[in-house]
Write a protein that holds these residues in place. Structure first.
Motif, PDB file in Angstrom:
ATOM      1  N   PHE A 155       0.834  -1.377   0.139  1.00 11.93           N
ATOM      2  CA  PHE A 155       0.138  -0.107   0.026  1.00 11.93           C
ATOM      3  C   PHE A 155       0.863   1.217  -0.081  1.00 11.93           C
ATOM      4  O   PHE A 155       2.192   1.283   0.471  1.00 11.93           O
ATOM      5  CB  PHE A 155      -0.954  -0.010   1.194  1.00 11.93           C
ATOM      6  N   LEU A 156       0.159   2.334  -0.379  1.00 16.25           N
ATOM      7  CA  LEU A 156       0.798   3.521  -0.263  1.00 16.25           C
ATOM      8  C   LEU A 156      -0.073   4.327   0.808  1.00 16.25           C
ATOM      9  O   LEU A 156      -1.331   4.469   0.981  1.00 16.25           O
ATOM     10  CB  LEU A 156       0.624   4.426  -1.553  1.00 16.25           C
ATOM     11  N   ARG A 157       0.605   5.137   1.741  1.00 15.67           N
ATOM     12  CA  ARG A 157       0.178   6.045   2.533  1.00 15.67           C
ATOM     13  C   ARG A 157       0.476   7.392   2.278  1.00 15.67           C
ATOM     14  O   ARG A 157       1.801   7.748   2.422  1.00 15.67           O
ATOM     15  CB  ARG A 157       0.206   5.754   4.125  1.00 15.67           C
ATOM     16  N   GLY A 158      -0.551   8.468   2.435  1.00 14.90           N
ATOM     17  CA  GLY A 158      -0.125   9.723   1.862  1.00 14.90           C
ATOM     18  C   GLY A 158       0.211  10.624   2.987  1.00 14.90           C
ATOM     19  O   GLY A 158      -0.138  10.118   4.097  1.00 14.90           O
ATOM     20  N   PRO A 159       0.333  12.123   2.821  1.00 18.16           N
ATOM     21  CA  PRO A 159       0.356  13.012   4.049  1.00 18.16           C
ATOM     22  C   PRO A 159      -0.662  12.921   4.853  1.00 18.16           C
ATOM     23  O   PRO A 159      -0.571  13.522   6.118  1.00 18.16           O
ATOM     24  CB  PRO A 159       1.049  14.078   3.349  1.00 18.16           C
ATOM     25  N   GLN A 160      -1.922  12.890   4.116  1.00 17.40           N
ATOM     26  CA  GLN A 160      -3.040  13.202   5.010  1.00 17.40           C
ATOM     27  C   GLN A 160      -3.668  11.869   5.492  1.00 17.40           C
ATOM     28  O   GLN A 160      -4.786  11.687   6.146  1.00 17.40           O
ATOM     29  CB  GLN A 160      -4.505  13.771   4.187  1.00 17.40           C
ATOM     30  N   GLY A 161      -2.719  10.801   5.549  1.00 16.53           N
ATOM     31  CA  GLY A 161      -3.271   9.355   6.165  1.00 16.53           C
ATOM     32  C   GLY A 161      -3.967   8.649   5.114  1.00 16.53           C
ATOM     33  O   GLY A 161      -4.298   7.580   5.279  1.00 16.53           O
ATOM     34  N   GLN A 162      -4.205   9.156   3.928  1.00 18.52           N
ATOM     35  CA  GLN A 162      -4.885   8.449   2.801  1.00 18.52           C
ATOM     36  C   GLN A 162      -4.037   7.151   2.434  1.00 18.52           C
ATOM     37  O   GLN A 162      -2.874   7.033   2.315  1.00 18.52           O
ATOM     38  CB  GLN A 162      -5.329   9.489   1.476  1.00 18.52           C
ATOM     39  N   VAL A 163      -4.853   6.078   2.114  1.00 21.70           N
ATOM     40  CA  VAL A 163      -4.373   4.770   1.858  1.00 21.70           C
ATOM     41  C   VAL A 163      -4.716   4.114   0.699  1.00 21.70           C
ATOM     42  O   VAL A 163      -6.080   4.226   0.229  1.00 21.70           O
ATOM     43  CB  VAL A 163      -4.711   3.791   3.008  1.00 21.70           C
ATOM     44  N   LEU A 164      -3.932   3.817  -0.383  1.00 19.64           N
ATOM     45  CA  LEU A 164      -4.134   3.046  -1.571  1.00 19.64           C
ATOM     46  C   LEU A 164      -3.708   1.627  -1.502  1.00 19.64           C
ATOM     47  O   LEU A 164      -2.150   1.664  -1.237  1.00 19.64           O
ATOM     48  CB  LEU A 164      -3.458   4.121  -2.730  1.00 19.64           C
ATOM     49  N   LEU A 165      -4.382   0.788  -1.633  1.00 18.53           N
ATOM     50  CA  LEU A 165      -3.735  -0.322  -1.780  1.00 18.53           C
ATOM     51  C   LEU A 165      -3.570  -1.027  -3.096  1.00 18.53           C
ATOM     52  O   LEU A 165      -4.225  -0.668  -4.014  1.00 18.53           O
ATOM     53  CB  LEU A 165      -5.136  -1.472  -1.442  1.00 18.53           C
ATOM     54  N   PRO A 222      -3.276  -4.606  18.109  1.00 20.41           N
ATOM     55  CA  PRO A 222      -2.494  -4.275  16.755  1.00 20.41           C
ATOM     56  C   PRO A 222      -2.609  -2.813  16.345  1.00 20.41           C
ATOM     57  O   PRO A 222      -3.187  -2.541  15.545  1.00 20.41           O
ATOM     58  CB  PRO A 222      -2.587  -5.331  15.784  1.00 20.41           C
ATOM     59  N   SER A 223      -1.985  -1.951  17.067  1.00 28.55           N
ATOM     60  CA  SER A 223      -2.465  -0.403  16.901  1.00 28.55           C
ATOM     61  C   SER A 223      -1.682   0.081  15.627  1.00 28.55           C
ATOM     62  O   SER A 223      -2.331   1.352  15.269  1.00 28.55           O
ATOM     63  CB  SER A 223      -1.992   0.253  18.192  1.00 28.55           C
ATOM     64  N   ARG A 224      -0.911  -0.690  14.718  1.00 29.81           N
ATOM     65  CA  ARG A 224      -0.476  -0.089  13.565  1.00 29.81           C
ATOM     66  C   ARG A 224      -1.443  -0.681  12.420  1.00 29.81           C
ATOM     67  O   ARG A 224      -0.951  -0.611  11.192  1.00 29.81           O
ATOM     68  CB  ARG A 224       1.083  -0.379  13.621  1.00 29.81           C
ATOM     69  N   CYS A 225      -2.611  -1.438  12.822  1.00 30.75           N
ATOM     70  CA  CYS A 225      -3.279  -1.802  11.771  1.00 30.75           C
ATOM     71  C   CYS A 225      -3.786  -0.721  10.804  1.00 30.75           C
ATOM     72  O   CYS A 225      -3.794   0.638  11.104  1.00 30.75           O
ATOM     73  CB  CYS A 225      -4.454  -2.407  12.426  1.00 30.75           C
ATOM     74  N   VAL A 226      -4.191  -1.171   9.673  1.00 29.64           N
ATOM     75  CA  VAL A 226      -4.749  -0.238   8.578  1.00 29.64           C
ATOM     76  C   VAL A 226      -6.138  -0.153   8.711  1.00 29.64           C
ATOM     77  O   VAL A 226      -6.684  -1.008   9.013  1.00 29.64           O
ATOM     78  CB  VAL A 226      -4.351  -0.570   7.229  1.00 29.64           C
ATOM     79  N   THR A 227      -6.616   1.222   8.767  1.00 32.25           N
ATOM     80  CA  THR A 227      -8.101   1.400   9.079  1.00 32.25           C
ATOM     81  C   THR A 227      -8.795   2.228   8.148  1.00 32.25           C
ATOM     82  O   THR A 227      -9.826   2.603   8.187  1.00 32.25           O
ATOM     83  CB  THR A 227      -8.289   2.183  10.414  1.00 32.25           C
ATOM     84  N   ARG A 228      -8.136   2.507   6.780  1.00 32.18           N
ATOM     85  CA  ARG A 228      -9.042   3.231   6.055  1.00 32.18           C
ATOM     86  C   ARG A 228      -8.362   2.689   4.458  1.00 32.18           C
ATOM     87  O   ARG A 228      -7.219   2.307   4.262  1.00 32.18           O
ATOM     88  CB  ARG A 228      -8.777   4.591   6.242  1.00 32.18           C
ATOM     89  N   CYS A 229      -9.116   2.917   3.560  1.00 34.37           N
ATOM     90  CA  CYS A 229      -8.749   2.639   2.121  1.00 34.37           C
ATOM     91  C   CYS A 229      -9.344   3.766   1.109  1.00 34.37           C
ATOM     92  O   CYS A 229     -10.608   3.640   1.150  1.00 34.37           O
ATOM     93  CB  CYS A 229      -9.147   1.278   1.819  1.00 34.37           C
ATOM     94  N   ASP A 230      -8.665   4.410   0.272  1.00 30.26           N
ATOM     95  CA  ASP A 230      -9.059   5.357  -0.356  1.00 30.26           C
ATOM     96  C   ASP A 230      -8.927   4.652  -1.893  1.00 30.26           C
ATOM     97  O   ASP A 230      -9.236   5.856  -2.905  1.00 30.26           O
ATOM     98  CB  ASP A 230      -8.141   6.706  -0.370  1.00 30.26           C
ATOM     99  N   GLY A 231      -8.885   3.580  -2.049  1.00 25.04           N
ATOM    100  CA  GLY A 231      -8.853   3.114  -3.547  1.00 25.04           C
ATOM    101  C   GLY A 231      -8.097   1.953  -3.477  1.00 25.04           C
ATOM    102  O   GLY A 231      -6.916   1.767  -2.709  1.00 25.04           O
ATOM    103  N   VAL A 232      -8.296   1.205  -4.341  1.00 22.24           N
ATOM    104  CA  VAL A 232      -7.479  -0.231  -4.754  1.00 22.24           C
ATOM    105  C   VAL A 232      -7.050   0.028  -6.254  1.00 22.24           C
ATOM    106  O   VAL A 232      -7.799   0.083  -7.022  1.00 22.24           O
ATOM    107  CB  VAL A 232      -8.467  -1.373  -4.661  1.00 22.24           C
ATOM    108  N   LEU A 233      -5.724  -0.241  -6.450  1.00 20.33           N
ATOM    109  CA  LEU A 233      -5.156  -0.156  -7.742  1.00 20.33           C
ATOM    110  C   LEU A 233      -5.229  -1.814  -8.143  1.00 20.33           C
ATOM    111  O   LEU A 233      -4.009  -2.423  -7.490  1.00 20.33           O
ATOM    112  CB  LEU A 233      -3.772   0.529  -7.722  1.00 20.33           C
ATOM    113  N   LEU A 234      -6.015  -2.214  -9.159  1.00 23.99           N
ATOM    114  CA  LEU A 234      -5.739  -3.744  -9.260  1.00 23.99           C
ATOM    115  C   LEU A 234      -4.939  -3.960 -10.255  1.00 23.99           C
ATOM    116  O   LEU A 234      -5.053  -3.394 -11.557  1.00 23.99           O
ATOM    117  CB  LEU A 234      -7.099  -4.225  -9.543  1.00 23.99           C
ATOM    118  N   THR A 235      -3.819  -4.910 -10.114  1.00 22.10           N
ATOM    119  CA  THR A 235      -2.692  -5.166 -11.303  1.00 22.10           C
ATOM    120  C   THR A 235      -3.182  -6.267 -12.057  1.00 22.10           C
ATOM    121  O   THR A 235      -3.017  -6.212 -13.336  1.00 22.10           O
ATOM    122  CB  THR A 235      -1.518  -5.897 -10.431  1.00 22.10           C
ATOM    123  N   HIS A 236      -4.160  -7.191 -11.611  1.00 25.17           N
ATOM    124  CA  HIS A 236      -4.872  -8.224 -12.781  1.00 25.17           C
ATOM    125  C   HIS A 236      -5.959  -8.893 -11.790  1.00 25.17           C
ATOM    126  O   HIS A 236      -5.968  -8.690 -10.470  1.00 25.17           O
ATOM    127  CB  HIS A 236      -3.902  -9.223 -13.414  1.00 25.17           C
TER     128      HIS A 236
END
Ligand code: ZN
Ligand code: ZN
Length: 275
Positions: free
Chosen positions: A40-50, A74-88
């Protein structure tokens, strides 16, 4: 220029590692335990792209950095998703789709867009119609709330603040996959041949995440030598190798690594410039 985080939550193939029933490939080195493909990618506003939503997604979102002690929450869990980039649409890249409902829940019911090539999105909808509105919801958020957004090769779209450019790659006999240029990095898993049309999108990279299956040749994935040829041609500042087979031993490849060449382990993380 904003800095983004890139984290690899699974650097294994469709088998993961260890592969059951293959005691000859067992390794006691923890660096050789690999979940199925994910990042995943995590942006400066906390946004997450999987990148993808493979079958180990729930574990990857619970313990993305593989540093959970199993005792405290597990406090470092991922709690949001702002989009999924599908490779296939291969199973090891999308059969965790049902777990996206937990990210819907954590975002109080917000829907999630899956971005990718039209043919892969059509396959996803055909395999998992209930994730895209078909059938009854037996209770609130009993199934994911998803939509698909088709991307055109070579056309840059801003997704959650990140400029994303998809391009076609060859998965050998298995058809096409999509590589993604995201600011200063590119994610190229499941590739046998990088077509010439992809190369303009891979110039001047700070970071390349590149699929490398093993030492032996394979009909649908690059082996070590093929991947090294791609790296010498593209000359990214840094490369991290992903999607390794269960027979790859970290300790055996470690002497071949260079300052610009890393071998992923689950939880590998770095930062890069978005533009
Ligand atoms: Zn794969
Ligand atoms: Zn594949």
């Amino acid at each position: 220029m904003a800095e983004w985080e890139f984290t690899i939550t699974g650097c294994g193939t469709s088998h993961g590692s260890p592969m059951w029933g293959r005691p000859d490939w067992w390794s006691s080195d923890p660096r050789d335990r690999r979940r199925r493909s994910g990042a995943f990618l995590r942006g400066p506003q906390g946004q997450v792209l999987l990148f993808d939503c493979g079958p180990d997604l729930a574990h990857q979102m619970t313990d993305p950095y593989l540093d959970w002690d199993g005792l405290a929450y597990p406090s470092r869990c991922v709690t949001r998703c702002d989009g999924v980039l599908l490779t296939h649409d291969h199973a090891d890249h999308c059969h965790g789709i049902n777990d996206l409902r937990h990210l819907n829940r954590l975002m109080r019911g917000d829907g999630i867009a899956i971005h990718g090539e039209q043919g892969h999105l059509d396959q996803l909808r055909a395999m998992f119609p209930y994730c895209f509105g078909a059938g009854e919801d037996t209770y609130a958020m009993s199934k994911p709330t998803l939509r698909t957004v088709a991307l055109r090769d070579g056309v840059t779209t801003i997704i959650a603040g990140m400029p994303v450019t998809p391009f076609a790659m060859s998965h050998g006999l298995a058809g096409r996959t999509t590589g993604f240029r995201c600011g200063g990095m590119a994610y190229c898993t499941d590739v046998k041949v990088l077509p010439e049309t992809a190369e303009p999108h891979l110039r001047g990279l700070d970071l390349l995440a590149l699929g490398v299956l093993r030492d032996e040749l394979h009909p649908t994935h690059q082996n070590w030598d093929e991947a090294q040829a791609v790296i010498s041609r593209l000359r990214p500042r840094r490369t991290v190798m992903i999607h390794m087979g269960p027979e790859v031993r970290y300790a055996a490849w470690e002497p071949r690594l260079r300052p610009d060449l890393a071998l992923a382990v689950d939880g590998w993380t770095t930062r890069f410039e978005a533009a």
